[in-house]
Enzyme design. Sequence first.
Site, PDB file in Angstrom:
ATOM      1  N   TYR A 173      45.889  38.666  39.393  1.00 22.14           N
ATOM      2  CA  TYR A 173      44.653  39.118  38.750  1.00 22.14           C
ATOM      3  C   TYR A 173      44.827  39.356  37.249  1.00 22.14           C
ATOM      4  O   TYR A 173      43.914  39.131  36.479  1.00 22.14           O
ATOM      5  CB  TYR A 173      44.112  40.375  39.430  1.00 22.14           C
ATOM      6  CG  TYR A 173      43.377  40.047  40.702  1.00 22.14           C
ATOM      7  CD1 TYR A 173      42.226  39.261  40.681  1.00 22.14           C
ATOM      8  CD2 TYR A 173      43.837  40.495  41.929  1.00 22.14           C
ATOM      9  CE1 TYR A 173      41.557  38.937  41.842  1.00 22.14           C
ATOM     10  CE2 TYR A 173      43.171  40.180  43.097  1.00 22.14           C
ATOM     11  CZ  TYR A 173      42.033  39.402  43.052  1.00 22.14           C
ATOM     12  OH  TYR A 173      41.372  39.073  44.207  1.00 22.14           O
ATOM     13  N   ARG A 174      45.993  39.826  36.839  1.00 20.92           N
ATOM     14  CA  ARG A 174      46.219  40.041  35.402  1.00 20.92           C
ATOM     15  C   ARG A 174      46.137  38.731  34.625  1.00 20.92           C
ATOM     16  O   ARG A 174      45.746  38.713  33.468  1.00 20.92           O
ATOM     17  CB  ARG A 174      47.579  40.688  35.162  1.00 20.92           C
ATOM     18  CG  ARG A 174      47.638  42.137  35.564  1.00 20.92           C
ATOM     19  CD  ARG A 174      48.992  42.728  35.232  1.00 20.92           C
ATOM     20  NE  ARG A 174      49.175  44.010  35.894  1.00 20.92           N
ATOM     21  CZ  ARG A 174      50.184  44.822  35.651  1.00 20.92           C
ATOM     22  NH1 ARG A 174      51.105  44.490  34.758  1.00 20.92           N
ATOM     23  NH2 ARG A 174      50.293  45.958  36.285  1.00 20.92           N
TER      24      ARG A 174
END
Length: 183
Positions: A104-105
């Site tokens: 997700y980052r």
Amino acid sequence: MAYISGIDKRVRERGIEVFKKKFQRLAKRILEGRPPTFIIPKRTLSNTIYDERRRLLLLGPEILRRSFLDVNESRKFMQTTLMAAIIYDALVNNEYPTIRDLYYRGKHTIVYRDEKSRLRSEYTWDEQRESDSVIRDLEVYLGLLREELLILSKEKGKVVGNMKIRSGDDVIDLSRMGHGAML
């Protein structure tokens, strides 16, 4: 300030040092006018060798060259560089990301214009399998296991019973936690 175990601190410092050495070499290539290229041992069954003495499967001599200037490799090169920066930041900032956190980052949209000046966009990766593969490539490139980069697996599962778990310098005694399970 959070307490960080001595073992984790040493592992973290080693990871940071390995990152610096590997990526300084990449930066040097760029400054010399040479194409930035990752040279990574191939993670394939055909490039796997069994070491009888150590009783381990090891990667063989075949390598993969991932170059920014190769149109077939540029996306994977960018993904590898992006994931390396995210993992390096986590090490420097005393974080313990999961592989899902890293996905997700790094997931964002890149907007660009194509050769006909049309506005286009694409994701850094379409699904987690792509980012997981990049993490495995980085493990091989850096010569460090995911655990040595302090990347956690999924936060799933429960442990119950008369057991002690050592994590760095910490010891978790499950027998003192009553009859409940530890996540």
